[in-house]
Design a protein around this motif. Sequence first.
Motif, PDB file in Angstrom:
ATOM      1  N   THR A 162       0.838  -1.273  -0.061  1.00 24.34           N
ATOM      2  CA  THR A 162      -0.035   0.016   0.070  1.00 24.34           C
ATOM      3  C   THR A 162       0.794   1.277  -0.069  1.00 24.34           C
ATOM      4  O   THR A 162       0.317   2.305   0.442  1.00 24.34           O
ATOM      5  CB  THR A 162      -0.936   0.010   1.225  1.00 24.34           C
ATOM      6  N   ARG A 170      -6.206   2.008  -0.153  1.00 26.64           N
ATOM      7  CA  ARG A 170      -5.606   1.168   0.769  1.00 26.64           C
ATOM      8  C   ARG A 170      -6.490   0.090   1.521  1.00 26.64           C
ATOM      9  O   ARG A 170      -6.331  -0.770   1.986  1.00 26.64           O
ATOM     10  CB  ARG A 170      -4.808   2.023   1.906  1.00 26.64           C
ATOM     11  N   ASN A 171      -7.735   0.778   1.926  1.00 25.33           N
ATOM     12  CA  ASN A 171      -8.711  -0.005   2.580  1.00 25.33           C
ATOM     13  C   ASN A 171      -9.307  -1.103   1.779  1.00 25.33           C
ATOM     14  O   ASN A 171      -9.478  -2.223   2.040  1.00 25.33           O
ATOM     15  CB  ASN A 171     -10.137   0.875   2.847  1.00 25.33           C
ATOM     16  N   LEU A 174      -6.628  -3.958   1.941  1.00 21.79           N
ATOM     17  CA  LEU A 174      -6.899  -4.633   3.105  1.00 21.79           C
ATOM     18  C   LEU A 174      -7.884  -5.523   3.124  1.00 21.79           C
ATOM     19  O   LEU A 174      -7.838  -6.628   3.733  1.00 21.79           O
ATOM     20  CB  LEU A 174      -6.785  -3.416   4.240  1.00 21.79           C
ATOM     21  N   TYR A 189       2.651 -10.573   5.370  1.00 24.97           N
ATOM     22  CA  TYR A 189       2.481  -9.374   4.871  1.00 24.97           C
ATOM     23  C   TYR A 189       3.378  -8.198   5.713  1.00 24.97           C
ATOM     24  O   TYR A 189       3.625  -8.258   6.768  1.00 24.97           O
ATOM     25  CB  TYR A 189       0.995  -8.861   5.512  1.00 24.97           C
ATOM     26  N   SER A 191       4.672  -4.123   6.204  1.00 23.77           N
ATOM     27  CA  SER A 191       4.213  -2.661   6.049  1.00 23.77           C
ATOM     28  C   SER A 191       4.840  -1.874   6.964  1.00 23.77           C
ATOM     29  O   SER A 191       5.300  -2.403   7.787  1.00 23.77           O
ATOM     30  CB  SER A 191       2.823  -2.664   6.311  1.00 23.77           C
ATOM     31  N   TYR A 193       3.184   0.748   7.939  1.00 18.03           N
ATOM     32  CA  TYR A 193       1.891   1.343   8.342  1.00 18.03           C
ATOM     33  C   TYR A 193       1.425   0.350   9.551  1.00 18.03           C
ATOM     34  O   TYR A 193       0.894  -0.754   9.221  1.00 18.03           O
ATOM     35  CB  TYR A 193       0.799   1.424   7.382  1.00 18.03           C
ATOM     36  N   GLU A 195      -0.753   0.440  11.671  1.00 20.67           N
ATOM     37  CA  GLU A 195      -2.491   0.359  11.736  1.00 20.67           C
ATOM     38  C   GLU A 195      -2.395  -0.838  11.193  1.00 20.67           C
ATOM     39  O   GLU A 195      -3.649  -1.696  11.307  1.00 20.67           O
ATOM     40  CB  GLU A 195      -3.090   1.455  11.589  1.00 20.67           C
ATOM     41  N   GLU A 196      -2.067  -1.056   9.911  1.00 21.18           N
ATOM     42  CA  GLU A 196      -2.575  -2.011   8.956  1.00 21.18           C
ATOM     43  C   GLU A 196      -1.996  -3.632   9.381  1.00 21.18           C
ATOM     44  O   GLU A 196      -2.990  -4.638   9.453  1.00 21.18           O
ATOM     45  CB  GLU A 196      -1.741  -1.843   7.447  1.00 21.18           C
TER      46      GLU A 196
END
Length: 311
Positions: A162, A170-171, A174, A189, A191, A193, A195-196
């Motif tokens: 992302t 992004r959403n 996910l 996965y 990332s 980020y 929070e992802e």
Amino acid sequence: MSFVQLKDVVKKYDNRISVDHLNLTIREGEVFGLLGPNGAGKSTTIKMLSGLLKIDQGDILVGGKSVAKYPMEVKRNLGLVPQDLAIYENLTAQENVTFFAKLYGLRGKLLKERVEESLAFVGLLDRASDKPSSFSGGMKRRLNIACAIMHQPKLIIMDEPTVGIDPQSRNHILDSVRELNRMGSTILYTSHYMEEVSAISTRVGIMDHGHLIACGTQEELRNQVSQDNKIVLQITNLTDQAVKELREYPLIKQLNANDQTLELIVSASQSYLQDILFILSKHQVKIQSLTQVEPDLEALFLSLTGRTLRD
């Protein structure tokens, strides 16, 4: 049941060790989030797992097969979504997916079905005849995913899928990860980020300096380290005397205050809250609200590595 096993894996570049006797297990059917600051060894690990980089020492098994001994068999069951886009700008979306599908031996009716299914899955079937040069960054990322899943791999590796895209795209990605996992794929996965990873991962591994320094569910990881707690109070009538006494309280590690808000970082303890409220009450500070913030994955990562994820 273990689906991916890394056993004492070592990778060196000249005299520098990038991955240092790494042991890691990914269970079949889970979404495994792999975190680490830049230079931790994540990308090198992914390249070795994908068969793109030779293992100097140790072994990696995917579905019980050694990546070193059975590279083609492992690759047939693997889909890679790289951080750098692996699509051709001068081909249409359909031609891109078809190209990669043929590399996996798909032909005839099955080829056509899988290409359409993959484009539909990422929401690009209506743009099948368009070239990626006309796509947004998020659409290119989704096409990148379609090229990696058309052969229905058992293991999907997503390396920063992302990066540089808008929140809506992004959403969408996910949601796609969750759906691929629901359909039976095991997913690795990575990332930047936090929070992802927190939102989609069954378990999380944290790498630093080529080592796996922590691994487990988010709840298990929180229990592995002593965490600081954050308290936010909305207040009135905060006096200098109250601030002075709070600063002297041994469990308070950090204090930030203004006329209306008091933020405290407190070492984990069962008794600190009662003491803090007593100090404020003694100095006639009025409390409008109090919020205790639970330690999150970002705080855990900082505690384990001494760095933020993007360092």
